[in-house]
Design an enzyme around this catalytic site. Structure first.
Site, PDB file in Angstrom:
ATOM      1  CB  CYS A 185       0.889   4.386  10.369  1.00  0.00           C
ATOM      2  SG  CYS A 185      -0.776   3.685   9.845  1.00  0.00           S
ATOM      3  CG  ASP A 186      -1.806   4.967   5.738  1.00  0.00           C
ATOM      4  OD1 ASP A 186      -1.940   5.168   6.935  1.00  0.00           O
ATOM      5  OD2 ASP A 186      -2.754   4.902   4.809  1.00  0.00           O
ATOM      6  CB  ALA A 187       4.146   7.488   5.407  1.00  0.00           C
ATOM      7  CG  LEU A 188       5.971   3.825   9.212  1.00  0.00           C
ATOM      8  CD1 LEU A 188       5.615   3.252  10.226  1.00  0.00           C
ATOM      9  CD2 LEU A 188       7.231   4.680   8.890  1.00  0.00           C
ATOM     10  CG  PHE A 189       3.657  -0.332   2.031  1.00  0.00           C
ATOM     11  CD1 PHE A 189       3.807  -1.766   2.035  1.00  0.00           C
ATOM     12  CD2 PHE A 189       3.207   0.095   0.713  1.00  0.00           C
ATOM     13  CE1 PHE A 189       3.644  -2.579   1.127  1.00  0.00           C
ATOM     14  CE2 PHE A 189       3.373  -0.632  -0.048  1.00  0.00           C
ATOM     15  CZ  PHE A 189       3.675  -2.005  -0.229  1.00  0.00           C
TER      16      PHE A 189
END
Length: 397
Positions: A185-189
């Site tokens: 989910c970090d990749a969505l930033f």
């Protein structure tokens, strides 16, 4: 009288925070957690001294332009010196660079932007990660693109664009690795704001289309329709906290909230996918507001505050940023969310030290962990600068 009460509350919170740190009345990092802290310190992401000195007494949580600006500059100026001493293209630094760019816009002070221009030239506008840089390794492209949009010199985005164009047809993370390009989910930033800013820079729709395709896949894999929060990655969908509840990591949710804000901010106004992102922002904001603690803070493990008693500031800052953007853009009701944001900002300021250090930032990782109250790392400060910058916009409305 109201201001005296606010200041008194801030001082009381600072005293309690200091007493907590002095008496070590909080869970200590395990050996494995300490190893990550030591590694992050060696890599110059930040540090976690036993004694970081006294907490700041010169900041007000009042949501005025002057008070927000003072709190922003205090932390930004402390961090800027450290940043220019130890430069890096890794994601931890890239998040901070995004914060400095926002701080420059918010304060009107070119020194932050000029420092980022100097860093970018020193990096020769390149990326880490070899032939197939992942989301973490293209995160620095947010800064490159913002600098390009202010002064359109082609070399600023040439390598970045080459990598995006090579990666756009990959259906997985890279050849031989079947994970989704944005499998955590970090990749969505880290990634979507780069892609939509590339559309902004070039006008080519393919970059926006890629965001829609990949975000939908990550959403389908990781978004919990009951809790309205994201699992950090697929492995966390079956893991549980000691209290039996699902594991939702505050910084992980913060990354998504901030990623939604930075994507919506740039996305074409008439894009048919816009409601998809706006609805996530509304759902996640409602959930996060419902579990905010009495001090306006969030814990590293959002659904198990007893196991993770210390407030975590990097996640909180990113959440504040996302909510403030939502209010500013009209996706969130101001009467409902301004009190949540105000309380959260007040909580954040109780973690600022006299010299400008922002404490309470968990070391790198993928899940809740223990850390010292003094713990300060660059990516968390990037989130704080984004939050403060968006708050200044909010109070102007």
């Amino acid at each position: 009288m109201k201001m005296k009460i606010i200041v008194a509350a801030m001082l009381a919170a600072s005293v309690m925070h200091g007493a907590l740190a002095q008496d070590n009345k909080y869970p200590q990092p395990t050996a494995a957690m300490q190893a990550i802290i030591d590694k992050d310190t060696r890599r110059k992401f930040g540090d976690a001294p036993e004694d970081a000195g006294p907490l700041a007494k010169d900041l007000s949580p009042a949501l005025t332009e002057k008070d927000i600006d003072r709190a922003l500059r205090k932390v930004a100026d402390w961090q800027l010196k450290r940043t220019m001493e130890y430069t890096d293209q890794i994601w931890t630094a890239a998040v901070l660079y995004a914060g400095f760019m926002a701080a420059s816009d918010a304060t009107g002070d070119r020194k932050y932007r000029d420092a980022m221009e100097k860093l970018s030239k020193g990096f020769n506008w390149t990326l880490r990660g070899g032939q197939y840089p992942d989301a973490d390794n293209i995160a620095i492209g947010q800064m490159y693109l913002e600098l390009y949009l202010q002064d359109k010199s082609p070399e600023k985005i040439a390598e970045l664009r080459k990598h995006l164009d090579e990666g756009i047809n990959l259906k997985t993370l890279r050849p031989g690795d079947e994970r989704l390009p944005w499998w955590w989910c970090d990749a969505l930033f880290m990634a979507p704001p780069v892609w939509v800013k590339m559309w902004q820079a070039t006008g080519e729709q393919k970059y926006v289309d890629y965001v829609h395709e990949q975000w939908q896949k990550t959403y389908d894999l990781l978004y919990d329709q009951e809790e309205h929060l994201y699992a950090r990655d697929a492995s966390y969908k079956t893991k549980r906290e000691p209290n039996g509840k699902k594991i939702f990591w505050s910084r992980g949710e913060g990354w998504v909230m901030a990623g939604l804000a930075r994507t919506l901010e740039v996305l074409p106004k008439d894009d048919p996918k816009r409601p998809f992102y706006a609805q996530q922002l509304r759902e996640m904001s409602a959930k996060l507001a419902s579990i905010q603690n009495a001090n306006g803070e969030w814990h590293a493990g959002l659904l198990d505050p007893q196991t993770w008693p210390l407030a975590e500031t990097s996640g909180a800052a990113l959440i504040v940023y996302g909510m403030a953007y939502g209010v500013n853009a009209g996706y969130l009701d101001g009467k409902t969310y301004r009190p949540v944001i105000e309380k959260a900002w007040k909580g954040l300021l109780t973690h600022v030290y006299e010299d400008g250090r922002l404490g309470g930032i968990q070391q790198t990782g993928a899940e809740p962990a223990y850390y010292r109250p003094s713990s300060s790392y660059n990516y968390g400060i990037g989130g704080y600068l984004l939050a403060a910058s968006e708050l200044k916009k909010m109070v102007k409305k």
